[in-house]
Design a protein around this motif. Structure first.
Motif, PDB file in Angstrom:
ATOM      1  N   GLU A 108      -6.310  12.761   8.999  1.00  0.00           N
ATOM      2  CA  GLU A 108      -6.762  13.876   9.346  1.00  0.00           C
ATOM      3  C   GLU A 108      -5.921  15.161   9.218  1.00  0.00           C
ATOM      4  O   GLU A 108      -5.335  15.576  10.172  1.00  0.00           O
ATOM      5  N   PRO A 109      -5.888  15.736   7.923  1.00  0.00           N
ATOM      6  CA  PRO A 109      -4.994  16.960   7.857  1.00  0.00           C
ATOM      7  C   PRO A 109      -5.348  18.055   8.667  1.00  0.00           C
ATOM      8  O   PRO A 109      -4.544  18.898   9.110  1.00  0.00           O
ATOM      9  N   ARG A 110      -6.713  18.247   8.951  1.00  0.00           N
ATOM     10  CA  ARG A 110      -7.283  19.299   9.934  1.00  0.00           C
ATOM     11  C   ARG A 110      -6.840  20.719   9.509  1.00  0.00           C
ATOM     12  O   ARG A 110      -6.705  21.466  10.444  1.00  0.00           O
ATOM     13  N   TYR A 111      -6.635  20.934   8.182  1.00  0.00           N
ATOM     14  CA  TYR A 111      -6.401  22.272   7.750  1.00  0.00           C
ATOM     15  C   TYR A 111      -7.416  23.373   7.950  1.00  0.00           C
ATOM     16  O   TYR A 111      -7.290  24.619   8.403  1.00  0.00           O
ATOM     17  N   LEU A 112      -8.642  22.948   7.957  1.00  0.00           N
ATOM     18  CA  LEU A 112      -9.857  23.934   8.278  1.00  0.00           C
ATOM     19  C   LEU A 112     -10.099  23.917   9.626  1.00  0.00           C
ATOM     20  O   LEU A 112     -11.364  24.275  10.181  1.00  0.00           O
ATOM     21  N   GLN A 113      -9.293  23.534  10.516  1.00  0.00           N
ATOM     22  CA  GLN A 113      -9.459  23.607  11.949  1.00  0.00           C
ATOM     23  C   GLN A 113      -9.274  24.951  12.654  1.00  0.00           C
ATOM     24  O   GLN A 113      -7.815  25.483  12.337  1.00  0.00           O
ATOM     25  N   GLN A 114      -9.960  25.414  13.364  1.00  0.00           N
ATOM     26  CA  GLN A 114      -9.326  26.807  13.937  1.00  0.00           C
ATOM     27  C   GLN A 114      -8.186  26.667  14.582  1.00  0.00           C
ATOM     28  O   GLN A 114      -7.774  25.790  15.337  1.00  0.00           O
ATOM     29  N   GLY A 115      -7.222  27.679  14.633  1.00  0.00           N
ATOM     30  CA  GLY A 115      -5.788  27.500  15.027  1.00  0.00           C
ATOM     31  C   GLY A 115      -4.939  27.208  14.028  1.00  0.00           C
ATOM     32  O   GLY A 115      -3.973  27.698  13.660  1.00  0.00           O
ATOM     33  N   ARG A 116      -5.244  26.212  13.431  1.00  0.00           N
ATOM     34  CA  ARG A 116      -4.507  25.504  12.409  1.00  0.00           C
ATOM     35  C   ARG A 116      -4.372  26.435  11.185  1.00  0.00           C
ATOM     36  O   ARG A 116      -3.515  26.558  10.301  1.00  0.00           O
ATOM     37  N   PHE A 117      -5.932  26.556  10.899  1.00  0.00           N
ATOM     38  CA  PHE A 117      -5.949  27.639   9.570  1.00  0.00           C
ATOM     39  C   PHE A 117      -5.103  28.959   9.248  1.00  0.00           C
ATOM     40  O   PHE A 117      -4.695  29.091   8.370  1.00  0.00           O
ATOM     41  N   ALA A 118      -5.251  29.277  10.556  1.00  0.00           N
ATOM     42  CA  ALA A 118      -4.491  30.722  10.483  1.00  0.00           C
ATOM     43  C   ALA A 118      -3.100  30.677  10.248  1.00  0.00           C
ATOM     44  O   ALA A 118      -2.371  31.465  10.046  1.00  0.00           O
ATOM     45  N   GLN A 119      -2.425  29.460  10.266  1.00  0.00           N
ATOM     46  CA  GLN A 119      -0.871  29.088  10.202  1.00  0.00           C
ATOM     47  C   GLN A 119      -0.651  28.326   9.267  1.00  0.00           C
ATOM     48  O   GLN A 119       0.871  27.770   9.108  1.00  0.00           O
ATOM     49  N   THR A 120      -1.176  27.986   8.392  1.00  0.00           N
ATOM     50  CA  THR A 120      -1.118  26.881   7.095  1.00  0.00           C
ATOM     51  C   THR A 120      -1.470  27.524   6.131  1.00  0.00           C
ATOM     52  O   THR A 120      -2.527  27.853   5.602  1.00  0.00           O
ATOM     53  N   THR A 121      -0.469  27.124   5.095  1.00  0.00           N
ATOM     54  CA  THR A 121      -0.634  27.953   3.588  1.00  0.00           C
ATOM     55  C   THR A 121      -1.324  26.778   2.753  1.00  0.00           C
ATOM     56  O   THR A 121      -1.417  25.411   3.198  1.00  0.00           O
ATOM     57  N   LEU A 122      -2.126  27.111   1.706  1.00  0.00           N
ATOM     58  CA  LEU A 122      -2.769  26.159   0.907  1.00  0.00           C
ATOM     59  C   LEU A 122      -1.693  25.174   0.458  1.00  0.00           C
ATOM     60  O   LEU A 122      -2.072  23.873   0.154  1.00  0.00           O
ATOM     61  N   SER A 123      -0.465  25.574  -0.020  1.00  0.00           N
ATOM     62  CA  SER A 123       0.691  24.652  -0.392  1.00  0.00           C
ATOM     63  C   SER A 123       0.814  23.654   0.410  1.00  0.00           C
ATOM     64  O   SER A 123       1.149  22.454   0.227  1.00  0.00           O
ATOM     65  N   ARG A 124       1.019  23.849   1.845  1.00  0.00           N
ATOM     66  CA  ARG A 124       1.178  22.883   2.880  1.00  0.00           C
ATOM     67  C   ARG A 124       0.010  22.167   2.999  1.00  0.00           C
ATOM     68  O   ARG A 124       0.102  20.795   2.922  1.00  0.00           O
ATOM     69  N   TYR A 125      -1.286  22.466   2.759  1.00  0.00           N
ATOM     70  CA  TYR A 125      -2.389  21.462   2.897  1.00  0.00           C
ATOM     71  C   TYR A 125      -2.313  20.642   1.750  1.00  0.00           C
ATOM     72  O   TYR A 125      -2.453  19.326   1.919  1.00  0.00           O
ATOM     73  N   ALA A 126      -1.923  21.020   0.313  1.00  0.00           N
ATOM     74  CA  ALA A 126      -1.943  20.429  -0.761  1.00  0.00           C
ATOM     75  C   ALA A 126      -0.885  19.295  -0.713  1.00  0.00           C
ATOM     76  O   ALA A 126      -1.226  18.146  -1.291  1.00  0.00           O
ATOM     77  N   VAL A 127       0.117  19.361   0.168  1.00  0.00           N
ATOM     78  CA  VAL A 127       0.999  18.211   0.232  1.00  0.00           C
ATOM     79  C   VAL A 127       0.296  16.856   0.606  1.00  0.00           C
ATOM     80  O   VAL A 127       0.765  15.778   0.254  1.00  0.00           O
ATOM     81  N   ASN A 128      -0.785  16.754   1.300  1.00  0.00           N
ATOM     82  CA  ASN A 128      -1.427  15.786   1.750  1.00  0.00           C
ATOM     83  C   ASN A 128      -2.037  15.065   0.601  1.00  0.00           C
ATOM     84  O   ASN A 128      -2.353  13.599   0.793  1.00  0.00           O
ATOM     85  N   PHE A 129      -2.174  15.481  -0.463  1.00  0.00           N
ATOM     86  CA  PHE A 129      -2.827  14.940  -1.714  1.00  0.00           C
ATOM     87  C   PHE A 129      -1.953  14.799  -2.907  1.00  0.00           C
ATOM     88  O   PHE A 129      -2.463  14.633  -3.807  1.00  0.00           O
ATOM     89  N   ARG A 130      -0.526  14.837  -2.572  1.00  0.00           N
ATOM     90  CA  ARG A 130       0.394  14.297  -3.771  1.00  0.00           C
ATOM     91  C   ARG A 130       0.019  13.118  -4.317  1.00  0.00           C
ATOM     92  O   ARG A 130       0.550  13.034  -5.723  1.00  0.00           O
ATOM     93  N   ARG A 131      -0.413  12.373  -3.622  1.00  0.00           N
ATOM     94  CA  ARG A 131      -0.452  10.741  -4.361  1.00  0.00           C
ATOM     95  C   ARG A 131      -1.416  10.943  -5.266  1.00  0.00           C
ATOM     96  O   ARG A 131      -1.490  10.294  -6.316  1.00  0.00           O
ATOM     97  N   ALA A 132      -2.501  11.703  -5.239  1.00  0.00           N
ATOM     98  CA  ALA A 132      -3.518  11.925  -6.112  1.00  0.00           C
ATOM     99  C   ALA A 132      -2.979  12.599  -7.443  1.00  0.00           C
ATOM    100  O   ALA A 132      -3.243  12.313  -8.382  1.00  0.00           O
ATOM    101  N   VAL A 133      -1.950  13.390  -7.052  1.00  0.00           N
ATOM    102  CA  VAL A 133      -1.296  13.857  -8.365  1.00  0.00           C
ATOM    103  C   VAL A 133      -0.217  12.912  -8.990  1.00  0.00           C
ATOM    104  O   VAL A 133      -0.411  12.621 -10.293  1.00  0.00           O
ATOM    105  N   GLU A 134       0.307  12.145  -8.416  1.00  0.00           N
ATOM    106  CA  GLU A 134       1.453  11.090  -8.686  1.00  0.00           C
ATOM    107  C   GLU A 134       0.679  10.096  -9.665  1.00  0.00           C
ATOM    108  O   GLU A 134       1.320   9.472 -10.323  1.00  0.00           O
ATOM    109  N   THR A 135      -0.525   9.534  -9.219  1.00  0.00           N
ATOM    110  CA  THR A 135      -1.312   8.710 -10.104  1.00  0.00           C
ATOM    111  C   THR A 135      -1.562   9.128 -11.413  1.00  0.00           C
ATOM    112  O   THR A 135      -1.672   8.244 -12.384  1.00  0.00           O
TER     113      THR A 135
END
Length: 471
Positions: A108-135
């Motif tokens: 549950e990255p919860r990037y689009l949750q109120q409170g978190r969204f205002a303090q989180t960059t797209l770059s930080r969210y994208a870290v959650n999906f590095r495995r998809a890049v690495e495949t």
């Protein structure tokens, strides 16, 4: 310089080692991140990412970094929007049996949750999906299973703008059973997180008011209160674990109240009469509290002392009327999503049907995700063991999760492991042959009250689905 596109190659905000910082350092980071993240908001139309879209089923982009090298970044192909306590962990685990589905860093990255969204960059969210890049495989996909998105306005509009082709999965469950599971999770968290000390003592003093029957019936009264307020005016219902006492204006004069029966006391005002029409017997059971005659000391003081503990120890799960609201709003939330996403991009899974025919339901889900069908084995239910790996951590205090003690450049590899296992039924379960599910045993009178409450909400869901689920 104003941004005209949404970039992936920015510094991670907040940093991955945030949970290792003390409170003062965390506050400074969040203050800084709030200003930094604002640069990513309100970008001009048409919306576009700064990188070039790659030719993959999963949405990925190649973006040139400051040193001139091209790096790949991925976002989810699909989202499990919710609802919580409807089997999202089970679907998460069954999806991962497919060789072409890559797990996110945390469920549950919860990037689009109120409170978190205002303090989180797209770059930080994208870290959650590095495995998809690495495949580096063109046919693999990844996903976000944050069940808070179903009722998130931010999630609806951000996804509609930036990932309009995303596939959306929603789970729905018999609302009476879901309400019990919601309460049970909060109850277990409360007694696990606050097992000793002052907070534990405060919970112990009001134990009789923390049972499922008590919490859910207080939730019903609070909900009826707000419904009648909309019809007759007046103040909002008490929030959380609070006394439910009516304003004096809604009651007979204090010196005359002893002359009136509970029903006559409530019949004094339009608001009271409205309450009685919602569920006459239930409201009469709470009449003494509503007219200020209950509780008396020492319970009254104990309730006041326990108000914070009930919310904090249960992660807000036990506060009325949360369990009721989430169980009764499937249709409302689905309708909101369907207004901005084609119905063909929304897959609704019924929890009982998943339990009864998991391979069939997952075959339909793989079809929906444009993936080949795959055997998923015999286990049809999975439950989380502990909290580690469930959420992406932005604060050290969140759900008592810490990332670790490595602050090196490789810290992003240290996401806590999600631990799942068999779901252990408590002694209050009964097996339902018709649905193939284990049902929580609920006091018949309470179950009937809940069934009546949810009936119009269920009918609305049936209209959306085009079929009756028999709830």
């Amino acid at each position: 310089e104003p941004q005209t596109c949404l970039p992936f190659s920015r510094r991670l905000c907040p940093p991955l080692n945030l949970s290792l910082l003390d409170n003062k350092e965390q506050k400074a980071v969040h203050d800084s991140c709030g200003k930094y993240v604002k640069q990513e908001r309100n970008l001009p139309s048409p919306p576009r990412f700064c990188g070039a879209r790659e030719g993959r089923l999963n949405p990925c982009w190649s973006e040139t970094a400051g040193n001139g090298s091209a790096l790949s970044y991925c976002l989810p192909h699909f989202f499990i929007l919710g609802e919580m306590k409807c089997g999202t962990t089970t679907v998460y685990e069954l999806l991962l049996k497919h060789p072409r589905i890559v797990a996110p860093r945390t469920k549950e990255p919860r990037y689009l949750q109120q409170g978190r969204f205002a303090q989180t960059t797209l770059s930080r969210y994208a870290v959650n999906f590095r495995r998809a890049v690495e495949t580096a495989a063109a046919d693999t996909v990844t996903f976000d299973a944050s069940p808070v998105y179903l009722r998130s306005k931010i999630a609806r509009f951000w996804l509609a703008r930036w990932l309009p082709e995303a596939k959306l999965i929603v789970l729905v469950r018999n609302p009476v059973q879901r309400s019990y599971s919601h309460w049970k999770m909060g109850y277990e968290w409360a007694h696990g997180k606050c097992s000793d000390g002052d907070m534990a003592q405060r919970l112990k003093e009001v134990a009789e008011l923390l049972t499922f029957s008590s919490i859910i019936q207080r939730s019903l009264v609070v909900t009826y209160w707000d419904r009648c307020r909309q019809l007759t005016g007046g103040e909002s219902a008490p929030s959380g674990f609070s006394l439910m006492a009516l304003n004096d204006k809604r009651l007979p004069p204090a010196e005359q109240r002893h002359l009136h029966s509970p029903a006559a006391t409530l019949n004094y005002s339009a608001f009271g009469r409205c309450l009685l029409t919602q569920d006459h017997d239930l409201i009469l059971e709470y009449a003494d509290e509503l007219r200020g005659a209950w509780p008396v000391e020492p319970l009254k003081g104990a309730m006041s002392r326990a108000k914070h503990a009930v919310g904090s120890c249960s992660e807000m799960m036990m506060l009325p009327p949360a369990a009721l609201q989430k169980s009764g709003s499937y249709a409302v939330e689905l309708e909101r999503w369907a207004r901005i996403f084609p119905r063909s991009q929304i897959k609704v899974i019924v929890t009982d049907e998943l339990t009864r025919g998991s391979q069939r339901i997952m075959n339909e889900t793989f079809d929906f995700l444009q993936l080949p069908r795959m055997p998923i084995g015999n286990q049809s239910r999975f439950c989380v063991r502990g909290k580690a790996g469930v959420m992406d951590v932005l604060h050290a205090s969140e759900l008592n999760i810490t990332i670790g003690h490595d602050t090196s450049e490789h810290a992003h590899l240290l996401a806590p492991q999600l631990k799942v296992g068999d779901c252990e039924p408590d002694s209050g379960h009964a097996h339902d042959e018709a649905t193939g599910s284990d049902l929580h045993r609920i006091e018949p009178r309470v179950q009937e009250r809940l069934r009546r409450f949810f009936e119009p909400h269920n009918r609305r869901l049936y209209r959306f689905l085009g079929r009756d689920l028999g709830w």
